[in-house]
Structure formats: C-alpha cells, structure tokens
Write an enzyme that holds these catalytic residues in place. Structure first.
Site, mmCIF file in Angstrom:
data_model
loop_
_atom_site.group_PDB
_atom_site.id
_atom_site.type_symbol
_atom_site.label_atom_id
_atom_site.label_comp_id
_atom_site.label_asym_id
_atom_site.label_seq_id
_atom_site.Cartn_x
_atom_site.Cartn_y
_atom_site.Cartn_z
ATOM 1 N N GLY A 15 0.837 -1.206 0.000
ATOM 2 C CA GLY A 15 0.000 0.000 0.000
ATOM 3 C C GLY A 15 0.866 1.248 0.000
ATOM 4 N N ARG A 76 1.156 -5.199 -5.173
ATOM 5 C CA ARG A 76 1.309 -6.349 -4.263
ATOM 6 C C ARG A 76 1.507 -7.539 -5.195
ATOM 7 N NH1 ARG A 76 -0.543 -4.197 0.728
ATOM 8 N NH2 ARG A 76 -2.324 -2.792 0.581
ATOM 9 N N ASP A 107 5.073 -4.661 6.164
ATOM 10 C CA ASP A 107 5.564 -5.989 6.550
ATOM 11 C C ASP A 107 5.608 -6.981 5.378
ATOM 12 O OD1 ASP A 107 2.819 -6.090 6.493
ATOM 13 O OD2 ASP A 107 2.619 -7.268 8.343
ATOM 14 N N THR A 130 4.137 2.736 5.505
ATOM 15 C CA THR A 130 2.741 2.274 5.584
ATOM 16 C C THR A 130 2.028 3.210 6.538
ATOM 17 O OG1 THR A 130 1.267 0.610 6.541
ATOM 18 C CG2 THR A 130 3.526 0.501 7.269
ATOM 19 N N ASP A 132 -0.238 2.372 8.484
ATOM 20 C CA ASP A 132 -0.728 1.613 9.649
ATOM 21 C C ASP A 132 0.158 1.715 10.901
ATOM 22 O OD1 ASP A 132 -2.694 0.822 7.936
ATOM 23 O OD2 ASP A 132 -2.148 -1.295 7.874
ATOM 24 N N ASP A 134 2.423 -0.285 11.870
ATOM 25 C CA ASP A 134 2.428 -1.591 12.538
ATOM 26 C C ASP A 134 3.744 -2.343 12.366
ATOM 27 O OD1 ASP A 134 2.077 -1.933 9.840
ATOM 28 O OD2 ASP A 134 0.562 -3.493 9.987
ATOM 29 N N ARG A 176 -5.225 -2.407 9.083
ATOM 30 C CA ARG A 176 -5.649 -3.792 8.869
ATOM 31 C C ARG A 176 -5.585 -4.623 10.147
ATOM 32 N NH1 ARG A 176 -3.300 -5.640 3.572
ATOM 33 N NH2 ARG A 176 -1.515 -4.727 4.604
HETATM 34 O O1 F6P Z 1 -1.515 -1.636 4.866
HETATM 35 C C1 F6P Z 1 -1.976 -0.392 4.547
HETATM 36 C C2 F6P Z 1 -3.438 -0.414 4.219
HETATM 37 O O2 F6P Z 1 -3.802 0.900 3.877
HETATM 38 C C3 F6P Z 1 -4.347 -0.958 5.327
HETATM 39 O O3 F6P Z 1 -4.631 -0.025 6.327
HETATM 40 C C4 F6P Z 1 -5.547 -1.385 4.549
HETATM 41 O O4 F6P Z 1 -6.231 -2.423 5.192
HETATM 42 C C5 F6P Z 1 -4.949 -1.920 3.280
HETATM 43 O O5 F6P Z 1 -3.716 -1.249 3.108
HETATM 44 C C6 F6P Z 1 -5.812 -1.726 2.062
HETATM 45 O O6 F6P Z 1 -5.176 -2.300 0.983
HETATM 46 P P1 F6P Z 1 -5.659 -2.195 -0.532
HETATM 47 O O7 F6P Z 1 -5.426 -0.779 -0.964
HETATM 48 O O8 F6P Z 1 -4.793 -3.147 -1.265
HETATM 49 O O9 F6P Z 1 -7.101 -2.525 -0.533
#
Ligand code: F6P
Length: 328
Positions: A15, A76, A107, A130, A132, A134, A176
C-alpha cells in the site's frame, strides 16, 4: 569482505503512503552524493520480475518531496511469492548490475526482501512505509503522521454535522491489524469511543458507554472504529445494533477509506523520509544488509528485518487510559 556497491536499486511496494516519494528522493540523492548509481524499479517486486528499471539521477526527483503516492508506482506482487518469480527478479538485478536494494513498504514488503536475501544472499535494506504504523523497531512509519492528520481533519468535519443533528457517527479508519490510527486520531478528534483490534471493548460496554455519554448531556458522539477491530460487527452492523438497543440515537456511518493514504506528506513525514533514505543508503555502503532503518527512541537506528516483521508494534497503554479519561 563484502562486495563494493556501485549501483543501488530502489522500489516501493504494498500500500502506498505519503512520504514514499520523499524517501525515493532521499535514496536517489544520497546515492548521487556518494557517487553510486541509482536505479528506480517500477511497480515494486512485479517490476523487478519484469525488468521495469530506470536510471535515476538527482534531478529526476525534483519537486516530489511534497507529493503523495509514489512516482515508482506500487503493487502487491503474487509472482514474487513464488521461487520462480524471485529467480527471475534476481537474474534481472544481476544483468542490470544492481548490487543492492532499498525497499520501501510495510511488513509484506519486508517479508519478501528477507526471503530474497536468504535465498540469494542479496543485500537488502528496508524503509518502513505504511500508514498503519504496525512495524516493530520504529516509532513512526512513513505516512502515519500524515494519515493521522487527514483522519483528524475528516472527523472534525463529521463532528460539525453530528452535533448539528445530535447524531452518533461510526467512523471507520484504516489499520488492517493495528489500532494506531484509530487510537491516536480518536484522541486527537475527541472521539467518545475508540474500537481497536488490540483491545476488545465488547458490545455491552459500548452500549453502556453511549448511554453514559447521552446522560451526561453530550449532543453528538463519534465512535472511531479501526477496520481490523475484533468486536465482531462491522460499522454498518454496529449502526443497526445501536439503533435497535438505544433507539434514542440517530446513527450514521462514515468509512474514510483510501483518502487516508493520499495527500501531501506532513513535514514530519518528509523529514523522516529524508533521514531514513540517507541511513538506508549509507548502511548499504558500510556493508550492512537485511535491516530496516527506523526511528527508535528518537534516533535513526537499524533493526533486523526479521524482528521488524515478527515483533509487534504495541499499543501504548498510557494512551488507552488517556482516551478513557477524555471521554468522561
Ligand atoms: O496496509 C496499509 C493499508 O492501507 C491498510 O490499512 C488497509 O487495510 C490496506 O492497506 C488496504 O489495501 P488495498 O489498498 O490493497 O485494498
């Protein structure tokens, strides 16, 4: 003795987060400062597998320090999860004469880098990017501070309409598996309750708390819900549950979604990105590999990638208490 590093590759993966561009800029310019070539790898590990490379000089990163997203694009990659994908990626790096890699991401990105390092002994260095927050080994990941400000600004606006109509809002924020955004933005925006995955409040206590809040004369209520929360109901189900059990409440839902990942990075994120980029490149040039550069006890420091991935980024207990007291 480790190999002399003449060319470093940089990519963004997973992300996107505000500050990634500032980190790319820092990596590119630190390479130029040390007379090392820098190669931008597009679309994260997928671009590595497809050989989507471009040379980057210090002028190629002009005017991006203030831009959200990532000029290198992100992905990803499922192919990178396969041994064949990683083999192709390694061959491309070797053919392009790239000696080491700086990966900017969360991660999942670090897990990929660690596996790649173990398989091929290839030098890698991680920069945590990120929203998050985390990741273990850094108090702040790139984009987290900007996302907090975005969320607080959005909740302030929701509060205006909530108090005009005496309403309760459930506001879902990203995260997440972690409640850092919810907890910090919730305190910053004066939320009445904050639901995070690290602490199971339980539905009964939520109702009690809302009843108390109404009885104390509050005209509006904001409940911030982390998307990874474990209460067992999503924000729309929570709305129904509260309306059934507390009919005195007029409830609305707002899911902030991907707007939290966009926008111009805060000054904090730009400075952090600049510091981490310098440290990442200079650590590689010192022969270090398989680390993440982060902000640890206010200093830029290295943490083994394995620990960054596996160690948990704990919620600050003091913040939980502050949040409780603030809802009085
Ligand atoms: O890991 C970062 C994040 O923004 C999370 O907070 C969220 O759950 C996820 O990515 C969303 O991912 P995507 O944009 O692939 O739906």
């Amino acid at each position: 003795m480790s190999k002399i590093i003449k060319k470093i590759g940089v990519l963004t993966s997973g992300g996107d987060s505000p500050g990634m561009n500032a980190a790319i800029r820092s990596v590119v310019r630190t390479c130029a400062y040390h007379n090392v070539e820098c190669i931008g790898i597009y679309r994260g590990y997928q671009g590595m597998i497809e050989g989507d490379f471009k040379e980057m000089g210090p002028r190629s990163v002009n005017n991006i320090v203030n831009k959200g997203g990532t000029i290198l694009k992100s992905a990803r990659s499922m192919d990178f999860k396969t041994p064949d994908g990683r083999k192709r990626a390694h061959e491309n790096l070797v053919n392009a004469g790239i000696d080491a890699l700086v990966v900017i991401g969360g991660d999942g990105t670090f897990t990929g880098a660690e596996i790649f390092n173990n398989e091929f002994g290839y030098p890698v260095m991680g920069i945590p990017g990120t929203i998050d927050n985390d990741i273990f080994g850094t108090s702040h990941t790139l984009g987290y501070d900007t996302a907090l400000n975005t969320v607080v600004e959005a909740i302030d606006k929701i509060r205006d309409t909530a108090s005009s109509h005496n309403r309760l809002f459930f506001v879902e924020v990203m995260g997440r598996d972690a409640g850092h955004i919810a907890l910090n933005a919730g305190i910053g925006a004066g939320a009445e309750e904050i639901l995070i995955p690290e602490e199971d409040l339980g539905l009964e206590r939520l109702l009690e708390s809302l009843q108390k809040s109404k009885a104390s004369g509050k005209s509006s209520s904001i409940v911030v819900v982390s998307e990874g929360d474990k209460i067992g109901k999503n924000v729309f189900e929570l709305k129904e549950y509260v309306e059934e059990n507390l009919p005195e409440y007029d409830v609305r839902v707002s899911v902030l979604g991907h707007m939290q990942r966009g926008g111009s990075p805060s000054c904090f994120d730009r400075v952090l990105a600049s510091r981490l980029g310098v440290k990442a490149v200079e650590s590689i040039l010192e022969g270090k590999s398989n680390f993440m550069v982060g902000l640890y006890q206010d200093k830029v420091a290295l943490t083994p990638l394995e620990q960054a991935i596996k160690g948990s980024s704990k919620i600050d207990e003091e913040l939980l208490r502050v949040s409780d007291i603030m809802t009085t």
